[in-house]
Design a protein around this motif. Structure first.
Motif, PDB file in Angstrom:
ATOM      1  N   LEU A   6     -16.725  -6.475 -11.213  1.00 61.53           N
ATOM      2  CA  LEU A   6     -15.434  -5.993 -11.715  1.00 61.53           C
ATOM      3  C   LEU A   6     -14.946  -4.782 -10.925  1.00 61.53           C
ATOM      4  N   GLY A   7     -15.853  -3.879 -10.612  1.00 61.63           N
ATOM      5  CA  GLY A   7     -15.481  -2.698  -9.834  1.00 61.63           C
ATOM      6  C   GLY A   7     -14.961  -3.046  -8.453  1.00 61.63           C
ATOM      7  N   PHE A   8     -15.646  -3.973  -7.782  1.00 57.50           N
ATOM      8  CA  PHE A   8     -15.188  -4.383  -6.452  1.00 57.50           C
ATOM      9  C   PHE A   8     -13.886  -5.165  -6.518  1.00 57.50           C
ATOM     10  N   ALA A   9     -13.683  -5.921  -7.583  1.00 56.29           N
ATOM     11  CA  ALA A   9     -12.401  -6.615  -7.756  1.00 56.29           C
ATOM     12  C   ALA A   9     -11.279  -5.586  -7.858  1.00 56.29           C
ATOM     13  N   GLY A  10     -11.513  -4.543  -8.636  1.00 58.22           N
ATOM     14  CA  GLY A  10     -10.519  -3.475  -8.766  1.00 58.22           C
ATOM     15  C   GLY A  10     -10.291  -2.749  -7.450  1.00 58.22           C
ATOM     16  N   LEU A  11     -11.370  -2.511  -6.697  1.00 57.74           N
ATOM     17  CA  LEU A  11     -11.246  -1.850  -5.400  1.00 57.74           C
ATOM     18  C   LEU A  11     -10.413  -2.692  -4.437  1.00 57.74           C
ATOM     19  N   CYS A  12     -10.701  -3.991  -4.363  1.00 58.68           N
ATOM     20  CA  CYS A  12      -9.933  -4.878  -3.469  1.00 58.68           C
ATOM     21  C   CYS A  12      -8.461  -4.923  -3.870  1.00 58.68           C
ATOM     22  N   LEU A  13      -8.196  -4.936  -5.168  1.00 58.22           N
ATOM     23  CA  LEU A  13      -6.806  -4.936  -5.628  1.00 58.22           C
ATOM     24  C   LEU A  13      -6.119  -3.620  -5.284  1.00 58.22           C
ATOM     25  N   PHE A  60     -12.320 -11.245  -9.729  1.00 61.28           N
ATOM     26  CA  PHE A  60     -11.919 -11.195 -11.148  1.00 61.28           C
ATOM     27  C   PHE A  60     -12.248 -12.515 -11.848  1.00 61.28           C
ATOM     28  N   ILE A  61     -11.984 -13.632 -11.192  1.00 61.54           N
ATOM     29  CA  ILE A  61     -12.260 -14.945 -11.782  1.00 61.54           C
ATOM     30  C   ILE A  61     -13.758 -15.121 -12.009  1.00 61.54           C
ATOM     31  N   PHE A  62     -14.583 -14.758 -11.014  1.00 62.60           N
ATOM     32  CA  PHE A  62     -16.029 -14.876 -11.197  1.00 62.60           C
ATOM     33  C   PHE A  62     -16.502 -13.981 -12.339  1.00 62.60           C
ATOM     34  N   TYR A 111      -7.062  -9.317   0.897  1.00 60.72           N
ATOM     35  CA  TYR A 111      -7.575  -8.452  -0.169  1.00 60.72           C
ATOM     36  C   TYR A 111      -7.098  -8.940  -1.543  1.00 60.72           C
ATOM     37  N   LEU A 112      -5.855  -9.418  -1.624  1.00 61.92           N
ATOM     38  CA  LEU A 112      -5.376  -9.972  -2.893  1.00 61.92           C
ATOM     39  C   LEU A 112      -6.197 -11.192  -3.307  1.00 61.92           C
ATOM     40  N   MET A 113      -6.459 -12.085  -2.354  1.00 65.80           N
ATOM     41  CA  MET A 113      -7.239 -13.284  -2.676  1.00 65.80           C
ATOM     42  C   MET A 113      -8.668 -12.926  -3.075  1.00 65.80           C
ATOM     43  N   MET A 114      -9.271 -11.996  -2.360  1.00 64.75           N
ATOM     44  CA  MET A 114     -10.641 -11.607  -2.677  1.00 64.75           C
ATOM     45  C   MET A 114     -10.713 -10.966  -4.063  1.00 64.75           C
ATOM     46  N   ALA A 115      -9.742 -10.121  -4.383  1.00 65.40           N
ATOM     47  CA  ALA A 115      -9.706  -9.513  -5.715  1.00 65.40           C
ATOM     48  C   ALA A 115      -9.591 -10.598  -6.775  1.00 65.40           C
ATOM     49  N   ILE A 125      -6.826  -1.593  -2.790  1.00 65.61           N
ATOM     50  CA  ILE A 125      -6.582  -1.582  -1.340  1.00 65.61           C
ATOM     51  C   ILE A 125      -5.377  -2.466  -1.011  1.00 65.61           C
ATOM     52  N   ALA A 126      -5.296  -3.651  -1.622  1.00 64.46           N
ATOM     53  CA  ALA A 126      -4.159  -4.553  -1.378  1.00 64.46           C
ATOM     54  C   ALA A 126      -2.848  -3.885  -1.776  1.00 64.46           C
ATOM     55  N   LEU A 127      -2.850  -3.175  -2.893  1.00 61.73           N
ATOM     56  CA  LEU A 127      -1.629  -2.499  -3.326  1.00 61.73           C
ATOM     57  C   LEU A 127      -1.261  -1.349  -2.392  1.00 61.73           C
ATOM     58  N   ALA A 128      -2.264  -0.621  -1.906  1.00 62.35           N
ATOM     59  CA  ALA A 128      -1.985   0.462  -0.948  1.00 62.35           C
ATOM     60  C   ALA A 128      -1.395  -0.106   0.342  1.00 62.35           C
ATOM     61  N   ILE A 129      -1.961  -1.213   0.817  1.00 65.01           N
ATOM     62  CA  ILE A 129      -1.426  -1.855   2.024  1.00 65.01           C
ATOM     63  C   ILE A 129      -0.001  -2.335   1.765  1.00 65.01           C
ATOM     64  N   ALA A 130       0.267  -2.861   0.578  1.00 64.42           N
ATOM     65  CA  ALA A 130       1.616  -3.328   0.239  1.00 64.42           C
ATOM     66  C   ALA A 130       2.618  -2.179   0.315  1.00 64.42           C
ATOM     67  N   TRP A 131       2.219  -1.008  -0.182  1.00 63.36           N
ATOM     68  CA  TRP A 131       3.106   0.149  -0.107  1.00 63.36           C
ATOM     69  C   TRP A 131       3.357   0.546   1.341  1.00 63.36           C
ATOM     70  N   VAL A 132       2.316   0.552   2.152  1.00 66.65           N
ATOM     71  CA  VAL A 132       2.480   0.889   3.573  1.00 66.65           C
ATOM     72  C   VAL A 132       3.422  -0.115   4.236  1.00 66.65           C
ATOM     73  N   LEU A 133       3.217  -1.392   3.966  1.00 62.55           N
ATOM     74  CA  LEU A 133       4.091  -2.414   4.554  1.00 62.55           C
ATOM     75  C   LEU A 133       5.528  -2.265   4.064  1.00 62.55           C
ATOM     76  N   GLY A 134       5.690  -1.957   2.790  1.00 61.98           N
ATOM     77  CA  GLY A 134       7.037  -1.767   2.247  1.00 61.98           C
ATOM     78  C   GLY A 134       7.748  -0.578   2.855  1.00 61.98           C
ATOM     79  N   VAL A 135       7.048   0.534   2.940  1.00 64.50           N
ATOM     80  CA  VAL A 135       7.653   1.743   3.517  1.00 64.50           C
ATOM     81  C   VAL A 135       7.999   1.508   4.979  1.00 64.50           C
TER      82      VAL A 135
END
Length: 168
Positions: free
Chosen positions: A15-22, A68-70, A60-64, A24-34
């Motif tokens: 669960l912790g790594f799922a949250g970490l991957c999510l 989460f599913i597992f 990172y989104l897919m891995m998260a 990171i994906a959100l941080a990358i999304a912000w960088v891409l958006g900006v």
């Protein structure tokens, strides 16, 4: 008062790594958006290859999602995954997309090398661990479902985590 079921350490790590991957994906999304709205900005200057950064974001989104599913499947079927399997899943889920992120942030030399020197070994290790971890997780779930199906009344009520009966 009903006692909440405890979550095992391997499942908490998952669960912790799922949250970490999510995250990171959100941080990358912000960088891409900006950088999309400010293509001449300082931040955009750090993106050597935007397509690889987008690949890292999606990966990172897919891995998260998989982690989460597992986690939810392990909890639903009261599966205690071995720590080595969780470690393999988490290692691959973190480092597979990281390879794309490194490629996307690393400026290319004038003479383009076909493959970065760090990529083949890291990719082989990461891809192998992800494959072993994810396939192992799926096999654990299939075995748990098969054992549940073989019960005389096919009931989930006998598991440690019965299905939800509504929202309370």
């Amino acid at each position: 008062m009903k006692q909440q079921p405890t979550i095992s350490t391997p499942n908490l790590i998952l669960l912790g790594f799922a949250g970490l991957c999510l995250a990171i994906a959100l941080a990358i999304a912000w960088v891409l958006g900006v950088t999309l709205f400010f293509p001449a900005g300082v931040l955009a200057g750090h993106l050597a290859e935007r397509d690889d950064v987008i690949r890292a974001h999606v990966d990172y989104l897919m891995m998260a999602q998989f982690l989460f599913i597992f986690f939810l499947l392990f909890r639903q079927y009261a599966i205690e995954p071995p720590l080595w399997l969780v470690a393999a899943c988490c290692f691959g889920a973190f480092f597979n997309p990281l390879a794309f992120l490194i490629r996307g942030l690393t400026p290319k030399a004038v003479e383009v090398m076909p493959v970065e020197p760090h990529f083949p070994l890291q990719a082989l290790l990461s891809f192998s661990l992800t494959t072993v971890g994810f396939l192992g997780a799926v096999l654990l779930v299939i075995r748990a479902v098969w054992q549940l199906r073989r019960r005389p009344n096919n009931s989930c009520q006998e598991t440690a985590n019965p299905p939800m009966q509504g929202f309370r």
